[in-house]
Scaffold this active site. Structure first.
Site, PDB file in Angstrom:
ATOM      1  N   TYR A   1       0.673  -1.193   0.066  1.00  0.00           N
ATOM      2  CA  TYR A   1       0.015   0.233  -0.097  1.00  0.00           C
ATOM      3  C   TYR A   1       0.940   1.175  -0.061  1.00  0.00           C
ATOM      4  CZ  TYR A   1      -4.664   2.604   0.595  1.00  0.00           C
ATOM      5  OH  TYR A   1      -5.347   3.493   0.594  1.00  0.00           O
TER       6      TYR A   1
ATOM      7  N   GLU B   1     -23.828 -14.003 -18.129  1.00  0.00           N
ATOM      8  CA  GLU B   1     -24.583 -15.106 -17.793  1.00  0.00           C
ATOM      9  C   GLU B   1     -25.851 -14.919 -17.266  1.00  0.00           C
ATOM     10  OE1 GLU B   1     -23.928 -19.296 -17.191  1.00  0.00           O
ATOM     11  OE2 GLU B   1     -22.444 -17.764 -17.856  1.00  0.00           O
ATOM     12  N   ASP B   2     -26.755 -16.072 -17.748  1.00  0.00           N
ATOM     13  CA  ASP B   2     -28.356 -15.977 -17.170  1.00  0.00           C
ATOM     14  C   ASP B   2     -28.798 -14.909 -17.329  1.00  0.00           C
ATOM     15  OD1 ASP B   2     -27.533 -18.558 -16.559  1.00  0.00           O
ATOM     16  OD2 ASP B   2     -27.560 -18.414 -14.439  1.00  0.00           O
TER      17      ASP B   2
ATOM     18  N   ASN C   1     -21.069 -26.654 -20.984  1.00  0.00           N
ATOM     19  CA  ASN C   1     -20.307 -25.553 -21.202  1.00  0.00           C
ATOM     20  C   ASN C   1     -19.046 -25.544 -20.822  1.00  0.00           C
ATOM     21  OD1 ASN C   1     -22.696 -25.008 -22.401  1.00  0.00           O
ATOM     22  ND2 ASN C   1     -22.936 -22.865 -21.863  1.00  0.00           N
TER      23      ASN C   1
ATOM     24  N   ASN D   1     -32.099 -28.841 -19.278  1.00  0.00           N
ATOM     25  CA  ASN D   1     -31.601 -29.720 -18.169  1.00  0.00           C
ATOM     26  C   ASN D   1     -32.434 -29.150 -16.791  1.00  0.00           C
ATOM     27  OD1 ASN D   1     -29.727 -31.417 -17.680  1.00  0.00           O
ATOM     28  ND2 ASN D   1     -27.943 -29.897 -17.933  1.00  0.00           N
TER      29      ASN D   1
ATOM     30  N   ALA E   1     -35.734 -21.062 -29.316  1.00  0.00           N
ATOM     31  CA  ALA E   1     -35.141 -19.861 -30.145  1.00  0.00           C
ATOM     32  C   ALA E   1     -34.791 -18.845 -29.254  1.00  0.00           C
ATOM     33  CB  ALA E   1     -36.472 -19.575 -31.069  1.00  0.00           C
ATOM     34  N   GLY E   2     -34.187 -19.071 -28.300  1.00  0.00           N
ATOM     35  CA  GLY E   2     -33.490 -18.080 -27.315  1.00  0.00           C
ATOM     36  C   GLY E   2     -32.161 -18.133 -27.777  1.00  0.00           C
ATOM     37  N   ALA E   3     -31.291 -17.703 -26.388  1.00  0.00           N
ATOM     38  CA  ALA E   3     -29.924 -17.418 -26.610  1.00  0.00           C
ATOM     39  C   ALA E   3     -29.177 -18.343 -27.314  1.00  0.00           C
ATOM     40  CB  ALA E   3     -29.295 -17.038 -25.476  1.00  0.00           C
ATOM     41  N   ALA E   4     -29.395 -19.782 -26.591  1.00  0.00           N
ATOM     42  CA  ALA E   4     -28.524 -21.021 -27.164  1.00  0.00           C
ATOM     43  C   ALA E   4     -28.989 -21.436 -28.572  1.00  0.00           C
ATOM     44  CB  ALA E   4     -28.813 -22.058 -26.091  1.00  0.00           C
TER      45      ALA E   4
ATOM     46  N   LYS F   1     -19.861 -20.610 -11.217  1.00  0.00           N
ATOM     47  CA  LYS F   1     -19.214 -20.375 -12.494  1.00  0.00           C
ATOM     48  C   LYS F   1     -17.673 -20.031 -12.150  1.00  0.00           C
ATOM     49  CE  LYS F   1     -20.080 -20.035 -17.121  1.00  0.00           C
ATOM     50  NZ  LYS F   1     -20.849 -20.710 -17.906  1.00  0.00           N
TER      51      LYS F   1
END
Length: 423
Positions: free
Chosen positions: A39, A136-137, A322, A290, A195-198, A94
């Site tokens: 410091y 994420e999410d 993933n 899942n 038809a979402g993100a994935a 994660k």
């Protein structure tokens, strides 16, 4: 989940100390001399160096090995919009995977901002702290807008794992499954339920790998997405990107007639066993919802003996997980100080994963999974998460692609495997 399993999960997170993460000190702090370096007054020296040259932050701070895992909690696992704070256990999880598999440090950050612009502005302002950002999410379609805006505003890799991590691992498994079934991606008719993100990211990556747009059918809750649908004008631009011309095939069953590949990134039980009979010979079925897939493997195998099956679960062969991608993709990106994750880096990760599944399996991995033998084939089309070769294989391929695509600020690391003449 049973009562005992529920309690075990809660105890794991609560005891003996709440949470799954901690902070460790990396430099000695054992006396007055160390304190004066850690410091004031010693810390002033790197401050001045960074003020003169912002790139020096990579040399004097944790930035070079620090990733932010960031969520607003609008699409938490399969649980829906749980809110920012409730997403924290997932973000901590994660972080554990980043550290365990790629030795990357993580700050998990939960932002109470459901509106995209507020989220974008918050992340962009804190981005200088980090070497990379893992989103994420975050619910679709906002996730597309958020990622695109942050890629443009930040000079570090921004990666929405629910889109691209899923797509990369799925694509690697798909290339190998097609090869085993004697088919080519250029010729395959692919139906994606979800038809979402994935789903959107998977279809985009399939095209990058050679799939023809006219062979892709995207299905959402209301059926096949086509330009003649009553609600076509109100669909988000990502869905319209994959709309087929007007068609009489408006249901999932209709789309599956003559299909070679089914990709499910939607919800439990949506694929009926009898619909498998509508598909071509030697079909490929990826039921990735899942914890309950679109169709259970035992139900699928009872109807079609000639299929190759994958799920998102660890208790069946061919888990599309993933964790096979994101730690190692970021490892490679950080090691060459990439500005962003490019198309070439994603494709490199796909091909590295696909190639690794064809290599002889090391003894230590067999022991970890309690198996006597494992080799490339219908029940092993993708590496397993505990494969010790993943870090070197995927990270080096990503780093090489970053250098060759011009995204890297640093040369290919000398401690990586030789990849020819890389400049």
């Amino acid at each position: 989940m049973t009562a005992s399993r529920k309690q075990a999960a809660l105890d794991y997170h609560a005891l003996p100390r709440p949470g799954k993460l901690g902070i460790s000190i990396t430099k000695p702090v054992s006396g007055p001399a160390d304190l004066s370096l850690a410091y004031t007054p010693g810390v002033a020296e790197p401050v001045l160096e960074i003020q003169a040259d912002p790139e020096a932050a990579y040399r004097y701070t944790a930035k070079s090995n620090l990733v932010a895992v960031i969520s607003n909690g609008t699409a938490v696992l399969g649980l829906g919009n749980c809110g920012a704070l409730a997403s924290k256990p997932v973000m901590e999880g994660k972080a554990v995977l980043f550290k365990k598999f790629a030795d990357i440090d993580v700050f998990d950050i939960e932002i109470d901002a459901a509106e995209p612009q507020a989220f974008i502005d918050t992340v962009a302002r804190i981005a200088p702290t980090f070497g990379g950002i893992n989103l994420e999410d975050i619910a679709a379609p906002a996730c597309f807008e958020i990622e695109e805006a942050l890629i443009e505003r930040c000079d570090i890799p921004v990666f929405h794992d629910d889109q691209h991590g899923t797509a990369i691992v799925m694509a690697a498994a798909l290339l190998n499954a097609l090869d085993l079934q004697g088919k080519r991606i250029e010729d395959a008719r692919i139906v994606c339920c979800g038809a979402g993100a994935a789903g959107i990211a998977s279809m985009r990556l399939a095209i990058e790998l050679g799939a023809r747009r006219e062979n892709l059918w995207l299905v959402d809750r209301k059926g096949v997405i086509h330009t003649g649908r009553d609600d076509y004008a109100t669909l988000n631009k990502e869905k319209r990107e994959f709309a087929t011309p007007p068609t009489e095939r408006r249901t999932l069953a209709g789309a599956l007639a003559g299909a070679d590949v089914f990709i499910g990134v939607s919800g439990p039980g949506l694929m009926k066993p009898e619909w498998l009979m509508l598909m071509n010979e030697r079909p490929i079925v990826f039921a990735l919802s899942n914890p309950v897939p679109e169709i259970l493997p035992e139900e699928a195998w009872a109807v079609r003996k000639d299929l190759i099956m994958a799920t998102g679960r660890s208790d069946y062969p061919n888990q599309v997980n993933n964790v096979l991608c994101f730690p190692f993709l970021f490892r490679g990106a950080l090691d060459v100080r990439a500005r962003r994750i490019t198309r070439e880096m994603k494709i490199a990760a796909v091909r590295a994963l696909a190639a690794l599944a064809r290599e002889p399996v090391p003894k230590e991995m067999l022991e970890a999974y309690g198996q006597k033998s494992l080799s490339f084939g219908p029940e092993y089309i993708i590496p397993k998460p505990l494969d010790p070769r993943l870090r070197e294989c995927v990270a080096s391929a990503v780093a090489r692609a970053a250098v060759l695509s011009g995204a890297a600020k640093q040369p290919y690391p000398p401690h990586y495997p030789s990849q020819g003449d890389i400049r």
